[in-house]
Design a protein around this motif. Structure first.
Motif, PDB file in Angstrom:
ATOM      1  N   MET A   1      -5.622  -9.421  -1.002  1.00 37.51           N
ATOM      2  CA  MET A   1      -4.540  -9.169  -1.924  1.00 37.51           C
ATOM      3  C   MET A   1      -3.559 -10.325  -1.831  1.00 37.51           C
ATOM      4  O   MET A   1      -3.277 -10.826  -0.756  1.00 37.51           O
ATOM      5  N   SER A   2      -3.024 -10.727  -2.955  1.00 37.20           N
ATOM      6  CA  SER A   2      -2.102 -11.856  -2.974  1.00 37.20           C
ATOM      7  C   SER A   2      -0.725 -11.428  -2.474  1.00 37.20           C
ATOM      8  O   SER A   2      -0.438 -10.244  -2.307  1.00 37.20           O
ATOM      9  N   VAL A   3       0.113 -12.404  -2.264  1.00 41.78           N
ATOM     10  CA  VAL A   3       1.469 -12.143  -1.783  1.00 41.78           C
ATOM     11  C   VAL A   3       2.258 -11.367  -2.836  1.00 41.78           C
ATOM     12  O   VAL A   3       2.980 -10.416  -2.505  1.00 41.78           O
ATOM     13  N   ILE A   4       2.105 -11.749  -4.097  1.00 37.83           N
ATOM     14  CA  ILE A   4       2.820 -11.053  -5.168  1.00 37.83           C
ATOM     15  C   ILE A   4       2.302  -9.619  -5.308  1.00 37.83           C
ATOM     16  O   ILE A   4       3.084  -8.688  -5.508  1.00 37.83           O
ATOM     17  N   GLY A   5       1.009  -9.436  -5.162  1.00 40.23           N
ATOM     18  CA  GLY A   5       0.440  -8.090  -5.223  1.00 40.23           C
ATOM     19  C   GLY A   5       0.922  -7.215  -4.082  1.00 40.23           C
ATOM     20  O   GLY A   5       1.231  -6.039  -4.274  1.00 40.23           O
ATOM     21  N   THR A   6       1.008  -7.791  -2.890  1.00 42.78           N
ATOM     22  CA  THR A   6       1.509  -7.037  -1.741  1.00 42.78           C
ATOM     23  C   THR A   6       2.979  -6.686  -1.915  1.00 42.78           C
ATOM     24  O   THR A   6       3.401  -5.580  -1.581  1.00 42.78           O
ATOM     25  N   ALA A   7       3.773  -7.614  -2.459  1.00 50.03           N
ATOM     26  CA  ALA A   7       5.189  -7.334  -2.696  1.00 50.03           C
ATOM     27  C   ALA A   7       5.361  -6.237  -3.744  1.00 50.03           C
ATOM     28  O   ALA A   7       6.202  -5.342  -3.580  1.00 50.03           O
ATOM     29  N   ALA A   8       4.569  -6.289  -4.813  1.00 50.30           N
ATOM     30  CA  ALA A   8       4.642  -5.243  -5.834  1.00 50.30           C
ATOM     31  C   ALA A   8       4.195  -3.901  -5.266  1.00 50.30           C
ATOM     32  O   ALA A   8       4.797  -2.858  -5.559  1.00 50.30           O
ATOM     33  N   LEU A   9       3.164  -3.919  -4.463  1.00 50.52           N
ATOM     34  CA  LEU A   9       2.696  -2.707  -3.810  1.00 50.52           C
ATOM     35  C   LEU A   9       3.767  -2.158  -2.866  1.00 50.52           C
ATOM     36  O   LEU A   9       3.999  -0.954  -2.807  1.00 50.52           O
ATOM     37  N   GLY A  10       4.426  -3.036  -2.149  1.00 46.98           N
ATOM     38  CA  GLY A  10       5.501  -2.621  -1.249  1.00 46.98           C
ATOM     39  C   GLY A  10       6.690  -2.052  -1.988  1.00 46.98           C
ATOM     40  O   GLY A  10       7.309  -1.090  -1.536  1.00 46.98           O
ATOM     41  N   LEU A  11       7.007  -2.629  -3.132  1.00 47.29           N
ATOM     42  CA  LEU A  11       8.095  -2.104  -3.951  1.00 47.29           C
ATOM     43  C   LEU A  11       7.775  -0.686  -4.403  1.00 47.29           C
ATOM     44  O   LEU A  11       8.600   0.220  -4.272  1.00 47.29           O
ATOM     45  N   ALA A  12       6.561  -0.492  -4.900  1.00 48.84           N
ATOM     46  CA  ALA A  12       6.141   0.847  -5.326  1.00 48.84           C
ATOM     47  C   ALA A  12       6.089   1.807  -4.135  1.00 48.84           C
ATOM     48  O   ALA A  12       6.520   2.957  -4.237  1.00 48.84           O
ATOM     49  N   ALA A  13       5.586   1.328  -3.003  1.00 49.89           N
ATOM     50  CA  ALA A  13       5.501   2.180  -1.811  1.00 49.89           C
ATOM     51  C   ALA A  13       6.886   2.549  -1.303  1.00 49.89           C
ATOM     52  O   ALA A  13       7.101   3.668  -0.821  1.00 49.89           O
ATOM     53  N   GLY A  14       7.830   1.637  -1.396  1.00 46.80           N
ATOM     54  CA  GLY A  14       9.201   1.935  -0.971  1.00 46.80           C
ATOM     55  C   GLY A  14       9.837   3.008  -1.821  1.00 46.80           C
ATOM     56  O   GLY A  14      10.502   3.913  -1.307  1.00 46.80           O
ATOM     57  N   TYR A  46      -0.911  -6.589   7.257  1.00 46.16           N
ATOM     58  CA  TYR A  46      -1.250  -7.512   8.331  1.00 46.16           C
ATOM     59  C   TYR A  46      -1.880  -6.783   9.511  1.00 46.16           C
ATOM     60  O   TYR A  46      -2.944  -7.170   9.998  1.00 46.16           O
ATOM     61  N   LEU A  47      -1.233  -5.731   9.967  1.00 40.25           N
ATOM     62  CA  LEU A  47      -1.745  -5.006  11.135  1.00 40.25           C
ATOM     63  C   LEU A  47      -3.086  -4.327  10.842  1.00 40.25           C
ATOM     64  O   LEU A  47      -3.979  -4.337  11.688  1.00 40.25           O
ATOM     65  N   GLY A  48      -3.234  -3.743   9.664  1.00 37.10           N
ATOM     66  CA  GLY A  48      -4.487  -3.075   9.318  1.00 37.10           C
ATOM     67  C   GLY A  48      -5.655  -4.035   9.194  1.00 37.10           C
ATOM     68  O   GLY A  48      -6.769  -3.743   9.637  1.00 37.10           O
ATOM     69  N   GLN A  49      -5.402  -5.198   8.624  1.00 43.13           N
ATOM     70  CA  GLN A  49      -6.471  -6.185   8.488  1.00 43.13           C
ATOM     71  C   GLN A  49      -6.798  -6.831   9.829  1.00 43.13           C
ATOM     72  O   GLN A  49      -7.969  -7.091  10.123  1.00 43.13           O
ATOM     73  N   GLU A  50      -5.802  -7.088  10.642  1.00 37.67           N
ATOM     74  CA  GLU A  50      -6.050  -7.680  11.954  1.00 37.67           C
ATOM     75  C   GLU A  50      -6.775  -6.710  12.884  1.00 37.67           C
ATOM     76  O   GLU A  50      -7.565  -7.130  13.723  1.00 37.67           O
ATOM     77  N   ALA A  51      -6.493  -5.423  12.739  1.00 38.32           N
ATOM     78  CA  ALA A  51      -7.163  -4.422  13.570  1.00 38.32           C
ATOM     79  C   ALA A  51      -8.568  -4.122  13.059  1.00 38.32           C
ATOM     80  O   ALA A  51      -9.348  -3.470  13.751  1.00 38.32           O
ATOM     81  N   GLY A  52      -8.887  -4.567  11.849  1.00 34.43           N
ATOM     82  CA  GLY A  52     -10.207  -4.339  11.289  1.00 34.43           C
ATOM     83  C   GLY A  52     -10.375  -2.985  10.631  1.00 34.43           C
ATOM     84  O   GLY A  52     -11.489  -2.536  10.399  1.00 34.43           O
ATOM     85  N   TRP A  53      -9.271  -2.318  10.303  1.00 35.23           N
ATOM     86  CA  TRP A  53      -9.349  -1.002   9.691  1.00 35.23           C
ATOM     87  C   TRP A  53      -9.801  -1.086   8.242  1.00 35.23           C
ATOM     88  O   TRP A  53     -10.436  -0.176   7.728  1.00 35.23           O
ATOM     89  N   TYR A  54      -9.409  -2.157   7.545  1.00 32.79           N
ATOM     90  CA  TYR A  54      -9.809  -2.347   6.162  1.00 32.79           C
ATOM     91  C   TYR A  54      -9.737  -3.829   5.817  1.00 32.79           C
ATOM     92  O   TYR A  54      -9.119  -4.610   6.527  1.00 32.79           O
ATOM     93  N   GLN A  55     -10.396  -4.190   4.723  1.00 35.09           N
ATOM     94  CA  GLN A  55     -10.397  -5.571   4.254  1.00 35.09           C
ATOM     95  C   GLN A  55      -9.246  -5.781   3.260  1.00 35.09           C
ATOM     96  O   GLN A  55      -8.591  -4.827   2.840  1.00 35.09           O
ATOM     97  N   ALA A  56      -9.039  -7.013   2.877  1.00 31.09           N
ATOM     98  CA  ALA A  56      -7.925  -7.345   1.991  1.00 31.09           C
ATOM     99  C   ALA A  56      -8.056  -6.705   0.611  1.00 31.09           C
ATOM    100  O   ALA A  56      -7.057  -6.427  -0.038  1.00 31.09           O
ATOM    101  N   GLU A  57      -9.246  -6.452   0.154  1.00 36.86           N
ATOM    102  CA  GLU A  57      -9.447  -5.923  -1.197  1.00 36.86           C
ATOM    103  C   GLU A  57      -9.614  -4.405  -1.235  1.00 36.86           C
ATOM    104  O   GLU A  57      -9.859  -3.849  -2.296  1.00 36.86           O
ATOM    105  N   ASP A  58      -9.503  -3.710  -0.117  1.00 35.61           N
ATOM    106  CA  ASP A  58      -9.689  -2.260  -0.086  1.00 35.61           C
ATOM    107  C   ASP A  58      -8.482  -1.538  -0.672  1.00 35.61           C
ATOM    108  O   ASP A  58      -7.344  -2.001  -0.588  1.00 35.61           O
TER     109      ASP A  58
END
Length: 89
Positions: A1-14, A46-58
């Motif tokens: 996921m791109s930085v802009i996509g993560t920021a938009a996702l974070g905005l919605a999640a917030g 970051y933590l989920g991908q580093e721990a191997g729980w899911y990939q960037a596109e999940d």
């Protein structure tokens, strides 16, 4: 996921996390809630991908971002809640 996509996702999640978490938000409003959601999304991604729980596109990233934002909102609410009584009955 791109930085802009993560920021938009974070905005919605917030915004979603502020509706889901109990309690009164006080004066920190939409801007701080959105910022905490964005920070929670980046941390969870970051933590989920580093721990191997899911990939960037999940699609699991949305759930992780929501949980990260909710946890940050709860911590923020516990640390900075008002100590004054709310009513003088």
């Amino acid at each position: 996921m791109s930085v802009i996509g993560t920021a938009a996702l974070g905005l919605a999640a917030g915004v979603i996390a502020s509706l889901v978490t109990p309690g009164r938000r006080g004066p920190f409003g939409f801007m701080l809630t959105s910022l905490l959601g964005i920070i929670g999304a980046f941390a969870a991604a970051y933590l989920g991908q580093e721990a191997g729980w899911y990939q960037a596109e999940d699609s699991t990233g949305l759930i992780a971002a929501l949980l990260g934002a909710a946890i940050l909102l709860l911590i923020w609410g516990l640390l900075f809640r008002s100590r004054r009584p709310t009513s003088s009955v």
